[in-house]
Motif scaffolding. Structure first.
Motif, PDB file in Angstrom:
ATOM      1  N   THR A  10       0.841  -1.193   0.000  1.00 12.55           N
ATOM      2  CA  THR A  10       0.000   0.000   0.000  1.00 12.55           C
ATOM      3  C   THR A  10       0.877   1.244   0.000  1.00 12.55           C
ATOM      4  OG1 THR A  10      -1.659  -1.214   1.281  1.00 12.55           O
ATOM      5  CG2 THR A  10      -1.865   1.176   1.246  1.00 12.55           C
ATOM      6  N   ALA A  11       0.387   2.291  -0.609  1.00 14.23           N
ATOM      7  CA  ALA A  11       1.096   3.570  -0.622  1.00 14.23           C
ATOM      8  C   ALA A  11       0.087   4.699  -0.461  1.00 14.23           C
ATOM      9  CB  ALA A  11       1.871   3.750  -1.919  1.00 14.23           C
ATOM     10  N   VAL A  12       0.498   5.717   0.268  1.00 18.60           N
ATOM     11  CA  VAL A  12      -0.309   6.914   0.463  1.00 18.60           C
ATOM     12  C   VAL A  12       0.559   8.095   0.076  1.00 18.60           C
ATOM     13  CG1 VAL A  12      -1.526   8.338   2.148  1.00 18.60           C
ATOM     14  CG2 VAL A  12      -1.568   5.847   2.359  1.00 18.60           C
ATOM     15  N   GLY A  13       0.007   9.030  -0.674  1.00 19.14           N
ATOM     16  CA  GLY A  13       0.845  10.148  -1.090  1.00 19.14           C
ATOM     17  C   GLY A  13       0.082  11.292  -1.705  1.00 19.14           C
ATOM     18  N   ALA A  14       0.845  12.115  -2.389  1.00 18.91           N
ATOM     19  CA  ALA A  14       0.306  13.292  -3.064  1.00 18.91           C
ATOM     20  C   ALA A  14       0.447  13.113  -4.565  1.00 18.91           C
ATOM     21  CB  ALA A  14       1.062  14.540  -2.623  1.00 18.91           C
ATOM     22  N   LYS A  15      -0.545  13.583  -5.281  1.00 19.03           N
ATOM     23  CA  LYS A  15      -0.535  13.502  -6.741  1.00 19.03           C
ATOM     24  C   LYS A  15      -0.726  14.918  -7.278  1.00 19.03           C
ATOM     25  CE  LYS A  15      -1.337  10.778 -10.502  1.00 19.03           C
ATOM     26  NZ  LYS A  15      -1.159   9.407 -10.833  1.00 19.03           N
ATOM     27  N   ASN A  28      -4.737  18.559  -8.003  1.00 16.64           N
ATOM     28  CA  ASN A  28      -3.688  18.157  -7.076  1.00 16.64           C
ATOM     29  C   ASN A  28      -4.413  17.543  -5.891  1.00 16.64           C
ATOM     30  OD1 ASN A  28      -1.544  19.342  -8.601  1.00 16.64           O
ATOM     31  ND2 ASN A  28      -2.195  21.318  -7.818  1.00 16.64           N
ATOM     32  N   GLY A  29      -3.879  16.431  -5.373  1.00 13.03           N
ATOM     33  CA  GLY A  29      -4.615  15.820  -4.283  1.00 13.03           C
ATOM     34  C   GLY A  29      -3.895  14.700  -3.592  1.00 13.03           C
ATOM     35  N   ILE A  30      -4.676  13.893  -2.932  1.00 12.89           N
ATOM     36  CA  ILE A  30      -4.196  12.784  -2.115  1.00 12.89           C
ATOM     37  C   ILE A  30      -4.493  11.489  -2.862  1.00 12.89           C
ATOM     38  CG2 ILE A  30      -4.499  11.616   0.093  1.00 12.89           C
ATOM     39  CD1 ILE A  30      -5.634  14.375   1.088  1.00 12.89           C
ATOM     40  N   SER A  31      -3.532  10.569  -2.855  1.00 18.60           N
ATOM     41  CA  SER A  31      -3.759   9.293  -3.521  1.00 18.60           C
ATOM     42  C   SER A  31      -3.461   8.137  -2.573  1.00 18.60           C
ATOM     43  CB  SER A  31      -2.906   9.164  -4.783  1.00 18.60           C
ATOM     44  OG  SER A  31      -1.558   8.950  -4.452  1.00 18.60           O
ATOM     45  N   VAL A  32      -4.177   7.042  -2.793  1.00 18.62           N
ATOM     46  CA  VAL A  32      -3.945   5.801  -2.062  1.00 18.62           C
ATOM     47  C   VAL A  32      -3.899   4.692  -3.098  1.00 18.62           C
ATOM     48  CG1 VAL A  32      -4.861   4.168  -0.374  1.00 18.62           C
ATOM     49  CG2 VAL A  32      -5.177   6.617  -0.021  1.00 18.62           C
ATOM     50  N   LYS A  33      -2.839   3.879  -3.057  1.00 17.09           N
ATOM     51  CA  LYS A  33      -2.702   2.752  -3.988  1.00 17.09           C
ATOM     52  C   LYS A  33      -2.537   1.483  -3.170  1.00 17.09           C
ATOM     53  CE  LYS A  33      -0.251   3.001  -7.797  1.00 17.09           C
ATOM     54  NZ  LYS A  33       0.823   2.971  -8.808  1.00 17.09           N
ATOM     55  N   HIS A  34      -3.284   0.442  -3.548  1.00 20.82           N
ATOM     56  CA  HIS A  34      -3.184  -0.839  -2.857  1.00 20.82           C
ATOM     57  C   HIS A  34      -3.089  -1.960  -3.890  1.00 20.82           C
ATOM     58  CE1 HIS A  34      -3.629  -3.842   0.245  1.00 20.82           C
ATOM     59  NE2 HIS A  34      -4.547  -4.424  -0.508  1.00 20.82           N
ATOM     60  N   PHE A  51     -15.497  16.071 -23.915  1.00 21.00           N
ATOM     61  CA  PHE A  51     -14.216  16.381 -24.537  1.00 21.00           C
ATOM     62  C   PHE A  51     -13.181  15.361 -24.107  1.00 21.00           C
ATOM     63  CE2 PHE A  51     -13.842  18.920 -20.627  1.00 21.00           C
ATOM     64  CZ  PHE A  51     -12.562  18.618 -20.203  1.00 21.00           C
ATOM     65  N   PHE A  52     -12.068  15.299 -24.841  1.00 15.66           N
ATOM     66  CA  PHE A  52     -10.957  14.393 -24.561  1.00 15.66           C
ATOM     67  C   PHE A  52      -9.741  15.238 -24.232  1.00 15.66           C
ATOM     68  CE2 PHE A  52      -7.051  12.380 -26.055  1.00 15.66           C
ATOM     69  CZ  PHE A  52      -7.084  11.207 -25.320  1.00 15.66           C
ATOM     70  N   ASP A  53      -8.955  14.788 -23.276  1.00 14.25           N
ATOM     71  CA  ASP A  53      -7.755  15.527 -22.914  1.00 14.25           C
ATOM     72  C   ASP A  53      -6.737  14.583 -22.285  1.00 14.25           C
ATOM     73  OD1 ASP A  53      -6.123  17.715 -22.709  1.00 14.25           O
ATOM     74  OD2 ASP A  53      -7.606  18.938 -21.710  1.00 14.25           O
ATOM     75  N   LEU A  54      -5.506  15.055 -22.194  1.00 18.83           N
ATOM     76  CA  LEU A  54      -4.422  14.334 -21.520  1.00 18.83           C
ATOM     77  C   LEU A  54      -4.006  15.137 -20.302  1.00 18.83           C
ATOM     78  CD1 LEU A  54      -2.172  13.418 -24.561  1.00 18.83           C
ATOM     79  CD2 LEU A  54      -3.722  11.915 -23.348  1.00 18.83           C
ATOM     80  N   ALA A  55      -3.761  14.469 -19.204  1.00 23.95           N
ATOM     81  CA  ALA A  55      -3.332  15.158 -17.988  1.00 23.95           C
ATOM     82  C   ALA A  55      -2.072  14.477 -17.467  1.00 23.95           C
ATOM     83  CB  ALA A  55      -4.425  15.115 -16.930  1.00 23.95           C
ATOM     84  N   PRO A  56      -0.943  15.161 -17.467  1.00 23.59           N
ATOM     85  CA  PRO A  56       0.262  14.567 -16.883  1.00 23.59           C
ATOM     86  C   PRO A  56       0.141  14.552 -15.360  1.00 23.59           C
ATOM     87  CG  PRO A  56       0.669  16.832 -17.531  1.00 23.59           C
ATOM     88  CD  PRO A  56      -0.719  16.496 -17.982  1.00 23.59           C
ATOM     89  N   GLY A  57       0.838  13.624 -14.727  1.00 23.95           N
ATOM     90  CA  GLY A  57       0.766  13.534 -13.269  1.00 23.95           C
ATOM     91  C   GLY A  57       2.112  13.163 -12.676  1.00 23.95           C
ATOM     92  N   LEU A  58       2.406  13.739 -11.514  1.00 24.13           N
ATOM     93  CA  LEU A  58       3.598  13.426 -10.732  1.00 24.13           C
ATOM     94  C   LEU A  58       3.121  12.998  -9.356  1.00 24.13           C
ATOM     95  CD1 LEU A  58       6.694  13.487 -10.206  1.00 24.13           C
ATOM     96  CD2 LEU A  58       6.377  15.848  -9.488  1.00 24.13           C
ATOM     97  N   GLY A  59       3.557  11.825  -8.919  1.00 28.00           N
ATOM     98  CA  GLY A  59       3.146  11.322  -7.617  1.00 28.00           C
ATOM     99  C   GLY A  59       4.341  11.112  -6.702  1.00 28.00           C
ATOM    100  N   ILE A  60       4.153  11.425  -5.427  1.00 24.63           N
ATOM    101  CA  ILE A  60       5.137  11.146  -4.401  1.00 24.63           C
ATOM    102  C   ILE A  60       4.412  10.376  -3.321  1.00 24.63           C
ATOM    103  CG2 ILE A  60       6.746  12.134  -2.723  1.00 24.63           C
ATOM    104  CD1 ILE A  60       6.858  14.620  -4.546  1.00 24.63           C
ATOM    105  N   LYS A  61       4.920   9.166  -2.985  1.00 27.85           N
ATOM    106  CA  LYS A  61       4.181   8.264  -2.110  1.00 27.85           C
ATOM    107  C   LYS A  61       5.044   7.742  -0.972  1.00 27.85           C
ATOM    108  CE  LYS A  61       2.043   6.255  -6.209  1.00 27.85           C
ATOM    109  NZ  LYS A  61       2.885   6.939  -7.169  1.00 27.85           N
ATOM    110  N   TYR A  62       4.388   7.469   0.140  1.00 26.36           N
ATOM    111  CA  TYR A  62       4.995   6.739   1.250  1.00 26.36           C
ATOM    112  C   TYR A  62       4.493   5.313   1.137  1.00 26.36           C
ATOM    113  CZ  TYR A  62       6.034   5.066   5.906  1.00 26.36           C
ATOM    114  OH  TYR A  62       6.513   4.344   6.967  1.00 26.36           O
ATOM    115  N   THR A  63       5.392   4.351   1.014  1.00 24.96           N
ATOM    116  CA  THR A  63       5.014   2.954   0.799  1.00 24.96           C
ATOM    117  C   THR A  63       5.134   2.158   2.096  1.00 24.96           C
ATOM    118  OG1 THR A  63       7.248   2.274   0.172  1.00 24.96           O
ATOM    119  CG2 THR A  63       5.822   3.077  -1.585  1.00 24.96           C
ATOM    120  N   PHE A  64       4.210   1.219   2.259  1.00 26.97           N
ATOM    121  CA  PHE A  64       4.283   0.314   3.409  1.00 26.97           C
ATOM    122  C   PHE A  64       3.607  -0.995   3.095  1.00 26.97           C
ATOM    123  CE2 PHE A  64       0.838   3.331   3.925  1.00 26.97           C
ATOM    124  CZ  PHE A  64      -0.238   2.589   4.330  1.00 26.97           C
TER     125      PHE A  64
END
Length: 162
Positions: A28-33, A39-45, A149-162
């Motif tokens: 699992t990881a919790v971070g900022a996107k 811009n926001g908070i992300s959680v990946k499992h 409409f269609f669009d592309l959105a680039p993203g940068l994520g920084i996560k704390y993994t555990f």
């Protein structure tokens, strides 16, 4: 927004100092996107070794967007701790009145607008060896169904993994 960003960076710094010994893989990881729209908070499992579910609570001018993604991860370029990922998902939220940049020109909303759409994701993720920090760079194609409409959105994520 600057206070929130400073708080997130401070939290990551403390977590990094507190837990420098971390395996290269994580559950699992919790971070900022930081993205092209929100811009926001992300959680990946990870549900297994190669698939993950990611949720993003994104904040934008005058609105909030919730995004859910199903991702498939694979090793990239025979490099330890580097993974290529791709997947799909959806988003729902709202945006306030204003002028917004998109592919093909700006769009102006006179009033608040409901956002509902389909998302894709394509990116690279690197977990820093011997640390709990992961960094991702991705591209999120999205189709706005309420717009449309269609669009592309680039993203940068920084996560704390555990």
């Amino acid at each position: 927004m600057r206070k929130t960003l400073l708080l997130i960076i401070s939290a990551f710094t403390l977590l990094f100092i507190a837990n420098t010994a971390k395996a290269q893989d994580y559950n699992t990881a919790v971070g900022a996107k930081f993205g092209g729209y929100e811009n926001g908070i992300s959680v990946k499992h990870f549900t297994n070794e190669s698939t993950a579910l990611e949720g993003i609570l994104g904040f934008r001018r005058g609105g909030v967007v919730i995004t859910g993604l199903y991702e498939i991860h694979q090793p990239a370029f025979n490099t330890d701790n580097l993974k290529f990922y791709y997947g799909f998902g959806a988003h729902a939220g709202s945006v306030g009145a204003g002028k917004y940049k998109k592919l093909g020109g700006d769009e102006v909303f006179e009033d608040s607008k409901l956002l509902i759409g389909a998302d894709g994701v394509l990116g690279l993720e690197y977990v820093i060896p011997n640390s709990p920090i992961g960094i991702s760079l991705d591209l999120n194609p999205r189709v706005e169904l309420a717009g449309p409409f269609f669009d592309l959105a680039p993203g940068l994520g920084i996560k704390y993994t555990f």
